[in-house]
Design an enzyme around this catalytic site. Structure first.
Site, PDB file in Angstrom:
ATOM      1  N   GLY A   1      53.413 -72.776 -10.599  1.00  9.42           N
ATOM      2  CA  GLY A   1      53.722 -71.432 -11.078  1.00  9.42           C
ATOM      3  C   GLY A   1      52.729 -70.383 -10.645  1.00  9.42           C
ATOM      4  O   GLY A   1      52.707 -69.290 -11.202  1.00  9.42           O
ATOM      5  N   GLY A   2      51.907 -70.686  -9.658  1.00 12.86           N
ATOM      6  CA  GLY A   2      50.937 -69.699  -9.191  1.00 12.86           C
ATOM      7  C   GLY A   2      49.502 -70.047  -9.566  1.00 12.86           C
ATOM      8  O   GLY A   2      48.623 -69.193  -9.543  1.00 12.86           O
ATOM      9  N   SER A   3      49.252 -71.339  -9.898  1.00 15.05           N
ATOM     10  CA  SER A   3      47.917 -71.707 -10.376  1.00 15.05           C
ATOM     11  C   SER A   3      46.857 -71.600  -9.288  1.00 15.05           C
ATOM     12  O   SER A   3      45.688 -71.362  -9.584  1.00 15.05           O
ATOM     13  CB  SER A   3      47.927 -73.122 -10.970  1.00 15.05           C
ATOM     14  OG  SER A   3      48.285 -74.069  -9.998  1.00 15.05           O
TER      15      SER A   3
ATOM     16  N   THR B   1      45.361 -74.301 -15.742  1.00 19.51           N
ATOM     17  CA  THR B   1      44.418 -73.178 -15.810  1.00 19.51           C
ATOM     18  C   THR B   1      43.284 -73.499 -16.777  1.00 19.51           C
ATOM     19  O   THR B   1      42.149 -73.108 -16.569  1.00 19.51           O
ATOM     20  CB  THR B   1      45.146 -71.893 -16.232  1.00 19.51           C
ATOM     21  OG1 THR B   1      46.288 -71.747 -15.395  1.00 19.51           O
ATOM     22  CG2 THR B   1      44.257 -70.678 -16.063  1.00 19.51           C
TER      23      THR B   1
ATOM     24  N   GLY C   1      46.159 -72.932 -22.543  1.00 25.26           N
ATOM     25  CA  GLY C   1      47.324 -73.110 -21.684  1.00 25.26           C
ATOM     26  C   GLY C   1      48.428 -72.147 -22.071  1.00 25.26           C
ATOM     27  O   GLY C   1      48.573 -71.782 -23.234  1.00 25.26           O
TER      28      GLY C   1
ATOM     29  N   GLY D   1      51.707 -72.493 -20.335  1.00 30.03           N
ATOM     30  CA  GLY D   1      52.921 -72.906 -19.637  1.00 30.03           C
ATOM     31  C   GLY D   1      54.079 -73.326 -20.515  1.00 30.03           C
ATOM     32  O   GLY D   1      55.205 -73.387 -20.048  1.00 30.03           O
ATOM     33  N   GLU D   2      53.843 -73.638 -21.765  1.00 27.39           N
ATOM     34  CA  GLU D   2      54.906 -74.326 -22.492  1.00 27.39           C
ATOM     35  C   GLU D   2      55.466 -73.607 -23.720  1.00 27.39           C
ATOM     36  O   GLU D   2      56.671 -73.569 -23.938  1.00 27.39           O
ATOM     37  CB  GLU D   2      54.402 -75.714 -22.923  1.00 27.39           C
ATOM     38  CG  GLU D   2      54.203 -76.639 -21.741  1.00 27.39           C
ATOM     39  CD  GLU D   2      53.455 -77.896 -22.130  1.00 27.39           C
ATOM     40  OE1 GLU D   2      54.102 -78.935 -22.240  1.00 27.39           O
ATOM     41  OE2 GLU D   2      52.225 -77.836 -22.323  1.00 27.39           O
TER      42      GLU D   2
END
Lengths: 762, 289, 89, 166
Positions: free
Chosen positions: A484-486, A527, A709, A711-712
């Site tokens: 996702g762009g990390s 991240t 985080g 992401g979720e």
């Protein structure tokens, strides 16, 4: 909009640079797994079961082998015996026997689409034709499709080795029981003024990444293998494939290709060991790519579930008791995320008395894999609907009700330990202060709903190296596949520490031989944990830079300091030196500089999100339109705010799809009827509004940059938020997903009938 | 996919001759948006694809105020939805073409292909039936015309015999004070197959209905002409009671299935809803003509 | 002495007691002493001499990473909780 | 299997290639011509990841046969940049962070180009309609729609700039 509690003074972090892998991705140059080709490469296809549940009596491959162009066929006979035990693999706990049985069915097929054999041929078309020539004789067994059927006494047993340890060691389809308990539930309910009890059902859904699974395997005559594939965890592919193939881990190199989405679904293996096995048999590289139908039938969706929730509150809106029973479909092998769901279901609230029982149940569906905050969305749908009802009973605004009960630092989690610094309250307030919440929703059949969600986030192992080049630029190498762009974030952290422009840092995702062990890109951990490794690797490089400058200046290291991207000698008037100026002197001062760090990250900061949704319902068809949507989420610290917003928007969109139309639709024979994007209906561009974001930055004290985080957790609240909005729009409480037109219309017609009847009775 | 042969004749005669030679083993190929998926899934097996897009007669879209519309079977949907003639005279059929799949699909798919695919859920078929369209077929035995409502015989099967080719659709010129509409129900806003589709055309005489045709998609094994639903309107004002009656009559002839797209109850109910809505739109348009 | 919070399903080994004070300077010692006090419970927590992969250990509110090797303080609070799989992006 | 010789103009270049009739245009582009920018997501025309322009019209290359390319003009994502300079759309996708995993990006860029070629001043609903045949699972479409609207505005202002300069 951002609310920050960090008082930092960053130069790069918090800005929005162009991602480093961007140009390759807008020009079509980026290489995804299916884009790899090698000289002499063969193409593989997988024969899959048309039955949900059957014994395999025989497999005949002779005819298929005779088809010109067919080079090899493998079945489970080509796999070594695997042990029936539990083992840690990255963030997953796996059973090697079940993993092997999922790669190629041993003596039984357990779901529609279960792999039985794989063919390698000179073209994908020939391989596909060969599949039709493989003859499999089945003894069809009754399919077990739901937890209700699976747990009935006398239900057909899926796995002969699965036994119930709690009750007499009998064969069972219930793989696991979890229980969480606090206080006195009975007393709690006695103290409640309002008690709501309901049963919820959610349908199995898929992550829906656009890129199908793929793998190219190359087995060399020296026993060394290389796998090119799109995966969230190259190291997991390596260890799991080694496990299934009976090869030493060190004999497999996994090269992570660019990856076209995963959301948890690409944390395990399907095609990878088959590509190696076929390559071993043929001596050629072998590529396998799933069709969309194979992805839906035979990769790892997330569980459908049945959840019963009873919750009580006092008149003034204090939650006092919760009693919860939940059962999740694991798919064909144990391992649904029901444990996580149980730990999430009331996580946002302080509840003195609760009892949660959770069951992992095997059914004739594909083995579930992780999907963005696994287990939490199903759970929040149930609990957040009840919370909404209790708020209504108490006559309290649903956001205020949540604020009254919201967890904060020091409150006990469901599993016991207290929370550290968290941002649930800030997300609720963020929504309250949003332009969306402050706007008025008018019009018939329209409603506004809110819900909150929790997710743990993960730490685990990561490695990073930072290389300083001869011109003073840098590269940062990690083992985290970038979905996702990390990579941009890793470069930004490096640039921040070293005071470099972000364009002077090149981020790389390395293969399993080129970087230290790094766990899966999952659990919102890249991240956070890989970012922590990168931060420390950059700090290690900084330390070395100081030493080198000290050498050049003939000083002691503690007489040199590094700030604003420059080395400064303390005291006298030596002009500061940039990395660019120092870099050419590396050879004479000790050689190249490589900063290194490996972590098993502690200090994970959990994530909270609150989502606000406006809907309009067509009263004659039950179709729901999402009019407006805002999500507030605690990021700790947003390294690249655009990609934080992107995670929030993406998770929200998936949640909205889950709410409205997505579902695995099986017929009574256990055949998946919607194994394509035509009928597995994910939201299109025309189904969604802009998704407004409120990024909360409640710094995580466990991370050097405050990161948690992101992401979720954004996928957790939307399903419940939509259900609550539908209730406000048309007065119907939806207790099952998807809240698709046929289901909502039926509920509305029933509701209209009952209000008519009650009006008649008055 | 199994191996296939591909030919792209430039004349009708050539096409018919190739189709005749291969009989059951050949199929006309136009936009490919259904047949390629079916061949890959193994639902159909055909060894010869005969690309008909180079045949002039199949690419014609021409309108004559007296004779009506000739719509070549291979005219892509995008051309129909971009056409001012269609917008003005056949807005319902235009809408149906505009609703099929994505723009990528509309750039390839044709109304003729949609019909020949034989799906009960085809969007343009109810719109054609509502307009009283006829299908002109050419084959080894010559030429024939079939009303569109008789074209599909069962899911995936049509009246076309081996060697026969659908050339064009003939649609009568719109009567004064008439117009049409097509509505479908899908769960999303795009990209789905119709769960219910309703085509309606209405001719008004003052504020009363002079004539009407209603056609239904996705609610039976084939697209249906809802004759009784239309009859119920003739001579009446299109008020709530009349719409209700037409909706009921339309729902009454539905014989849908339960599947991943909708339930029987849902389809029957929504048929009534869409019938009322489509008639209302068609009548509004007719008033302006 | 460190406090160990017993998971609900293992309280059958402790006669329903939720919080137990156990001596020890590491997780290994705590589990050892737990097993002496409540026979059988250690086998539920260990496999091959280390914490089961399906169990995570929380020491003073933080998920620990060292299995039986992690040190604990005199006033530490230790929880044994289900390890979870994560997904995501 | 017998192969057919096909001549087509791909990204402005005349190209000759051999393909089997059963091979889709997508397969031909990727496996025969090594243009792997167009992606396979579904092979049923439902995801749009394989979108290319065929004589200027956006189509799913998975539902076109390679042999149909004979005499046609085909434009793929690989042809969007001009001599190494990114197009406005490509730049806007980068600026707006319109891609996460990037697998759908080539298809979105082609669909967006097709829209802006026909309609230089699209509204948000028009953009959403034009992109409805392209599935993205990462972004929720927000940043994609914004990039396309922004690109349209940029192209218009460039055009006005040119007109003013004349």
């Amino acid at each position: 909009m951002a609310a920050s509690t960090t008082t930092d003074n960053f130069k790069v972090i918090g800005t929005r640079p162009i991602r480093h892998d961007g140009v390759d991705k807008v020009t079509g140059r980026a290489k995804y797994g299916a884009d790899y080709a090698f000289p002499g490469m063969l193409h593989g296809k997988v024969l899959r079961s048309p039955h949900a549940h059957a014994n395999i009596k025989s497999i005949k491959i002779d005819k298929a082998l005779k088809l010109p162009g067919v080079k090899a066929i493998v079945t489970s006979k080509d796999l070594p015996q695997a042990e029936n035990k539990l083992e840690q693999s990255g963030e997953m706990v796996i059973n090697p026997m079940y993993l092997s049985m999922n790669i190629l069915a041993h003596d039984k097929v357990l779901y529609d689409g279960h792999a039985i054999a794989a063919v390698a041929a000179t073209s994908p078309h020939i391989a596909e034709e060969a599949l039709r020539l493989i003859e499999v004789e089945y003894e069809v067994l009754p399919p077990v499709m739901t937890v209700d059927v699976a747990t009935k006494p006398g239900a057909p047993i899926l796995l002969k080795d699965l036994r119930n340890k709690e009750e007499g060691d009998k064969q069972t389809n219930v793989a696991q029981h979890y229980q969480f308990k606090r206080g006195d539930v009975e007393a709690g309910f006695k103290a409640a003024d309002y008690v709501i009890e309901r049963e919820f059902n959610t349908a199995m859904v898929h992550q829906g990444y656009i890129e199908p699974h793929n793998a190219v395997g190359i087995y060399n005559s020296d026993g060394q293998a290389t796998i090119y594939c799109s995966t969230q965890g190259a190291f997991d592919v390596r260890s799991l494939s080694a496990q299934v193939l009976g090869m030493p881990v060190g004999h497999i190199k996994v090269v992570p290709a660019e990856i076209g989405g995963g959301f948890g679904g690409k944390t395990t293996i399907y095609l990878e060991p088959l590509s190696v096995l076929l390559s071993k048999k043929t001596g050629a590289p072998v590529k396998l790519v799933m069709s969309r139908s194979e992805v839906l039938r035979a990769s790892g969706p997330t569980s459908g579930s049945k959840i019963k929730v009873k919750m009580g509150a006092t008149k003034d809106g204090k939650l006092v008791a919760a009693e919860i029973w939940m059962a999740y479909e694991a798919g064909a092998f144990p391992g649904s995320p029901v444990g996580a769901g149980a730990m999430c279901i009331i996580a946002p609230y302080t509840v003195e008395n609760f009892l949660i029982d959770a069951y992992d149940v095997v059914v004739n569906r594909p083995k579930t894999a992780a999907y963005r905050a696994p287990g939490a969305t199903n759970a929040a749908f149930a609990s957040e609907t009840i919370i909404d009802e209790l708020a209504e009973k108490c006559g309290i605004d649903p956001i205020d009700f949540r604020l009254k009960n919201a967890v904060k630092e020091g409150d006990a989690q469901v599993v016991g330990p207290p929370f550290k610094r968290i941002g649930l309250i800030q997300t609720l307030e963020g929504i309250k202060n949003s332009p969306h919440y402050k706007s008025k929703l008018t019009g018939k059949f329209r409603g506004r709903g809110v819900a909150s969600g929790f997710w743990f986030n993960a730490g685990m192992q990561s490695s990073a190296t930072v290389n300083i080049h001869a011109d003073g630029t840098a590269s940062v190498v990690t083992g985290s596949p970038d979905i996702g762009g990390s990579r941009a974030s890793m470069a930004m952290i490096t640039a921040e520490v070293l005071g470099l422009p972000v364009t002077d840092v090149r981020p790389i995702t390395a293969d399993t031989d080129s970087i230290g062990h790094t766990d899966v890109t999952g659990g919102s951990r890249v991240t956070f944990a890989t970012g922590m490794a990168v931060y420390e690797a950059a700090k290690d490089a900084e330390r070395q830079l100081i030493e080198r400058a000290a050498k050049v200046w003939e000083k002691k290291p503690d007489e040199v300091e590094f700030r604003d991207g420059k080395l400064h000698a303390k005291g006298n008037g030596v002009p500061p030196m940039s990395i660019k100026q120092l870099a050419p002197r590396f050879p004479r001062t000790g050689g190249p500089i490589t900063g290194r760090a490996s972590v098993n990250a502690r200090g994970v900061g959990p994530g909270f999100a609150t989502t606000l949704v406006d809907v309009e319902v067509d009263p004659d068809t039950g179709k729901v339109q999402i009019l407006r949507c805002t999500v507030a989420q605690d990021a700790g610290k947003a390294i690249h705010p655009s990609y934080v917003e992107g995670q929030m928007q993406g998770g929200t969109a998936q949640g909205l799809g889950w709410a409205l139309n997505e579902e695995y639709f099986y017929d009574d024979k256990g055949t998946l009827r919607n194994s394509g994007f035509l009928d597995y209906r994910m939201p299109t561009c025309l189904d969604l509004p802009m998704i407004e974001t409120v990024v909360i930055e409640e710094a995580n004290p466990g991370h050097p940059l405050g990161v948690r985080g992101v992401g979720e957790v954004s996928i957790v609240p939307p399903v419940a938020a939509v259900a609550n909005a539908i209730y406000r729009a048309v007065g119907v409480r939806m207790l099952e997903t998807p809240m698709s037109p046929p289901k909502l219309l039926k509920a509305m017609l029933k509701h209209r009938d009952s209000t008519k009847h009650s009006a008649a009775a008055d | 996919m199994h191996a296939i042969n591909y030919e792209a004749p430039s004349s009708l005669d050539q096409a018919v001759s190739i189709l005749k030679t291969h009989g059951e083993n050949a199929r006309p190929f136009c936009g490919g948006t259904d047949i390629l998926i079916q061949l890959r899934a193994g639902v159909r097996r055909t060894e010869h694809l005969v690309d008909v897009k180079k045949i002039k007669e199949l690419q014609t879209l021409s309108f004559d105020a007296k004779k009506g519309l000739r719509l070549g079977a291979a005219v892509p949907c995008i051309e129909i939805s971009d056409s001012d003639v269609m917008r003005k005279h056949y807005p319902g059929l235009r809408e149906a073409a505009h609703l099929i799949g994505s723009l990528q699909i509309q750039n390839r798919a044709s109304v003729g292909g949609n019909l020949c695919n034989g799906s009960p859920a085809a969007d343009t078929t109810p719109a054609l039936i509502a307009l009283g369209a006829r299908a002109r077929i050419v084959g080894p035995a010559g030429e024939r015309e079939v009303p569109v409502e008789d074209f599909v015989v069962s899911p995936g099967r049509t009246v076309l015999k081996p060697g026969e080719l659908l050339v064009e659709l003939l649609i009568p010129a719109p009567a004064p004070h008439s117009s049409d509409a097509y509505l479908r129900f899908i769960p999303r806003n795009e990209m789905d197959i119709a769960v219910v589709g309703v085509g309606a055309s209405v001719t008004l005489d003052g504020d009363k209905v002079k004539a009407a045709r209603i056609a239904l998609g996705a609610v039976a094994a084939t697209p249906l002409l809802a004759g009784k639903a239309a009859e119920a309107l003739v001579g009446k004002k299109l008020d709530d009671a009349a719409l209700e009656a037409a909706g009921h009559a339309a729902s009454a002839i539905c014989k849908p299935i339960d599947d991943m797209r909708g339930t029987i109850d849902f389809r029957v109910h929504v048929t009534g809803v869409l019938t009322r809505r489509a008639l209302t739109i068609a009548a509004e348009r007719a008033k302006k003509n | 002495m460190p406090t160990v919070v017993i998971p609900a399903l293992l309280r059958k080994f402790t006669g329903g007691i939720e919080r137990v004070s156990v001596p020890g300077k590491s997780i290994r010692e705590l589990v050892l002493h737990l097993g002496q006090q409540f026979p059988g419970i250690d086998q539920q927590l260990l496999v091959h001499g280390d914490i089961r992969p399906s169990i995570a250990v929380s020491i003073d509110g933080e998920i620990a990473t060292g299995g039986v090797l992690d040190p604990v303080n005199e006033d530490s609070e230790v929880h044994f909780i289900p390890a979870l799989g994560g997904g995501l992006v | 299997m017998k192969k057919t010789l096909v001549e087509a103009t791909i990204n402005g270049e005349t190209v000759e290639f051999l393909c089997e009739p059963r091979q889709s245009l997508l397969e031909t582009l990727r496996d025969v011509l090594e243009l792997t920018g167009s992606k396979e997501g579904c092979l049923t025309g439902d995801c749009g990841a394989c979108t290319v322009l065929l004589d200027g019209h956006a189509v799913c290359s998975c539902l076109v046969l390679g042999v149909e390319a004979q005499g046609k003009k085909i434009d793929t994502v690989e042809g969007l940049a001009t001599q190494g300079v990114l197009s406005v759309l490509q730049n806007k996708f980068l600026e707006h962070a319109s891609l996460q995993c990037g697998i759908c990006t080539p298809g979105f860029l082609i669909s967006a180009k097709s829209l802006l070629d026909r309609n230089p001043k699209p509204t948000e609903p028009e953009v959403r309609y034009a992109l409805a045949g392209n599935l993205c699972r990462c972004t929720g479409y927000d940043k994609i729609v914004k990039a396309v609207l922004d690109a349209a505005a940029d192209i218009r202002s460039q055009g006005e700039g040119k007109a003013a300069a004349r």
